[in-house]
Design a protein around this motif. Structure first.
Motif, mmCIF file in Angstrom:
data_model
loop_
_atom_site.group_PDB
_atom_site.id
_atom_site.type_symbol
_atom_site.label_atom_id
_atom_site.label_comp_id
_atom_site.label_asym_id
_atom_site.label_seq_id
_atom_site.Cartn_x
_atom_site.Cartn_y
_atom_site.Cartn_z
ATOM 1 N N ASN A 47 -15.241 64.443 28.917
ATOM 2 C CA ASN A 47 -15.695 65.385 29.946
ATOM 3 C C ASN A 47 -15.169 66.806 29.747
ATOM 4 O OD1 ASN A 47 -13.057 64.598 30.675
ATOM 5 N ND2 ASN A 47 -13.465 64.735 32.862
ATOM 6 N N LYS A 48 -14.053 66.974 29.053
ATOM 7 C CA LYS A 48 -13.504 68.321 28.917
ATOM 8 C C LYS A 48 -14.392 69.212 28.049
ATOM 9 C CE LYS A 48 -10.208 66.886 31.553
ATOM 10 N NZ LYS A 48 -10.226 65.431 31.428
ATOM 11 N N SER A 49 -15.266 68.623 27.240
ATOM 12 C CA SER A 49 -16.179 69.441 26.434
ATOM 13 C C SER A 49 -17.033 70.337 27.327
ATOM 14 C CB SER A 49 -17.141 68.580 25.617
ATOM 15 O OG SER A 49 -16.486 67.601 24.891
ATOM 16 N N SER A 186 -9.002 63.132 38.387
ATOM 17 C CA SER A 186 -7.562 63.395 38.272
ATOM 18 C C SER A 186 -7.228 64.837 38.634
ATOM 19 C CB SER A 186 -7.114 63.043 36.856
ATOM 20 O OG SER A 186 -5.801 63.434 36.637
ATOM 21 N N SER A 187 -7.529 65.791 37.748
ATOM 22 C CA SER A 187 -7.240 67.180 38.113
ATOM 23 C C SER A 187 -8.354 67.745 39.003
ATOM 24 C CB SER A 187 -7.022 68.045 36.869
ATOM 25 O OG SER A 187 -8.202 68.174 36.120
ATOM 26 N N GLY A 188 -9.478 67.078 39.092
ATOM 27 C CA GLY A 188 -10.462 67.350 40.139
ATOM 28 C C GLY A 188 -11.696 68.153 39.748
ATOM 29 N N HIS A 311 -19.254 57.842 32.214
ATOM 30 C CA HIS A 311 -18.207 57.635 31.198
ATOM 31 C C HIS A 311 -17.693 59.007 30.757
ATOM 32 C CE1 HIS A 311 -15.906 56.292 27.861
ATOM 33 N NE2 HIS A 311 -16.623 55.250 27.512
ATOM 34 N N THR A 312 -16.439 59.291 31.087
ATOM 35 C CA THR A 312 -15.900 60.635 30.831
ATOM 36 C C THR A 312 -15.058 60.716 29.554
ATOM 37 O OG1 THR A 312 -14.198 60.000 32.419
ATOM 38 C CG2 THR A 312 -15.953 61.445 33.220
ATOM 39 N N GLY A 313 -15.014 59.638 28.771
ATOM 40 C CA GLY A 313 -14.303 59.708 27.485
ATOM 41 C C GLY A 313 -13.039 58.869 27.459
HETATM 42 C C1 LIG Z 1 -9.576 64.540 32.412
HETATM 43 C C2 LIG Z 1 -10.316 63.252 32.456
HETATM 44 C C3 LIG Z 1 -10.869 62.759 33.642
HETATM 45 C C4 LIG Z 1 -10.669 63.403 34.978
HETATM 46 O O1 LIG Z 1 -11.348 64.618 35.091
HETATM 47 P P1 LIG Z 1 -10.763 65.710 36.089
HETATM 48 O O2 LIG Z 1 -11.736 66.800 36.003
HETATM 49 O O3 LIG Z 1 -9.407 66.049 35.555
HETATM 50 O O4 LIG Z 1 -10.659 65.101 37.431
HETATM 51 C C5 LIG Z 1 -11.609 61.604 33.595
HETATM 52 N N1 LIG Z 1 -11.780 60.948 32.437
HETATM 53 C C6 LIG Z 1 -11.251 61.375 31.286
HETATM 54 C C7 LIG Z 1 -11.482 60.593 30.078
HETATM 55 C C8 LIG Z 1 -10.496 62.547 31.248
HETATM 56 O O5 LIG Z 1 -9.971 62.938 30.101
#
Ligand SMILES: *Cc1c(COP(=O)(O)O)cnc(C)c1O
Length: 325
Positions: A47-49, A186-188, A311-313
């Motif tokens: 998701n950070k991409s 997590s960080s939102g 799925h955020t990674g």
């Molecule tokens: C950082 C992260 C999250 C949470 O995203 P936030 O924007 O920090 O709440 C979820 N899944 C993965 C894999 C992450 O790396």
């Protein structure tokens, strides 16, 4: 909506598809789809991409030559920041919370392969260390750009406002139904961006965040923070939308033994998805969130709803947990 400079780092749109084997294994009445932000194509994906597309756009706009960010030892955000930095010709400094481990593996191994400068410090000292690094670099005549933990400021959060627009289009084109999105939080920035994006593009389903490390009670409640971040993002984008803490739906019951500690919930979820669909969720975020979704389904919570797991990674972090899985 105001236009913000963006640099393409991710392969978008990410795939959206069904999970028939997983659904059968759960004997669930509704549909279950998955949105594959693990396949963004930058480093090991995640998701950070999406956040970094806007954060690096801003960094370029400001004439930066070095990215500084912070996270845990196995931070997915730090790895993606390192990869984005190298792709764009920036230097990269990572401030990691913890002691230098005896064994370098998973995301940390990839950080080093990408040539990031890694600084170890205690968790509480991360912000200060980032400020000191930036200061020292400025004195050398460099132009550092500091990205907060998780990339969760208004600029980064824009990535997930846009992601909801992407999802709405995909749902429209495919006819896939979606009553509820389930996503790790997590960080939102991801959840705040999605909730704002849902309002912006008229998504009518619910969005449930699975808290990875935030307690329900405590000094700082999470929903007001999420609403504030959403509203800063709305202001940045010049959107007429305002969010309140009540706009956020969160599950706090899956914190286990704490951040980064794999328990039965994560272990079972990781193996169930791998063995029904051949897809890997990670040990820290997506394994925990998927485990929460499985538990809620088994308790009959979202009976017959059409669910979407985002799925955020987190996949490469699995390689730091081989002993625990
Ligand atoms: C950082 C992260 C999250 C949470 O995203 P936030 O924007 O920090 O709440 C979820 N899944 C993965 C894999 C992450 O790396």
């Amino acid at each position: 909506m105001r236009y913000l400079r963006k640099i393409t780092l991710a392969q978008l749109p990410t795939p959206l598809h069904g999970m028939p084997g997983f659904r059968r294994a759960l004997d669930f009445g509704g549909s279950i789809h998955i949105k594959r932000d693990d396949l963004t194509g930058l480093a090991a994906g995640g998701n950070k991409s999406r956040k970094l597309e806007y954060l690096t756009g801003d960094a370029v706009e400001k004439g930066a030559d070095t990215l500084i960010t912070a996270g845990g030892l196995q931070s997915n955000h730090c790895l993606q920041t390192a990869a984005a930095a190298r792709k764009l010709g920036f230097d990269c400094h990572l401030v990691l919370g913890g002691k230098k481990p005896g064994q370098i593996n998973g995301n940390l191994f990839l950080d080093l392969l990408a040539g990031a400068s890694v600084h170890y410090t205690d968790r509480a000292g991360r912000e200060k260390k980032m400020r000191e690094l930036a200061e020292a670099l400025r004195e050398e005549g460099r132009h550092p750009y500091v990205i907060p933990v998780g990339g969760s400021n208004a600029t980064g959060t824009v990535g997930y406002v846009m992601a909801m627009d992407e999802l709405q289009r995909q749902l429209g084109l495919t006819g896939i139904p979606c009553d509820r999105i389930i996503v790790a939080s997590s960080s939102g920035g991801t959840l705040a961006g999605m909730t704002l994006g849902a309002r912006y593009c008229g998504f009518e389903g619910k969005i449930t965040g699975i808290s990875i490390d935030r307690e329900k009670t405590g000094k700082h409640a999470f929903p007001p923070e999420l609403a504030a971040l959403g509203n800063q993002t709305a202001e940045l984008l010049e959107l007429d939308i305002r969010l309140t803490p009540e706009d956020f739906d969160l599950e706090y019951g899956y914190l286990g033994e704490g951040y980064g500690v794999v328990g039965e919930n994560e272990r079972k979820a990781i193996m169930m998805l791998a063995q029904t669909e051949g897809i890997f969720v990670g040990p820290v975020y997506t394994g925990r969130a998927l485990g929460a979704m499985i538990d809620c389904i088994r308790k009959g919570k979202w009976k017959d709803e059409n669910l979407l797991f985002w799925h955020t990674g987190d996949t490469a972090a699995l390689f730091a947990y081989t002993g625990e899985l």
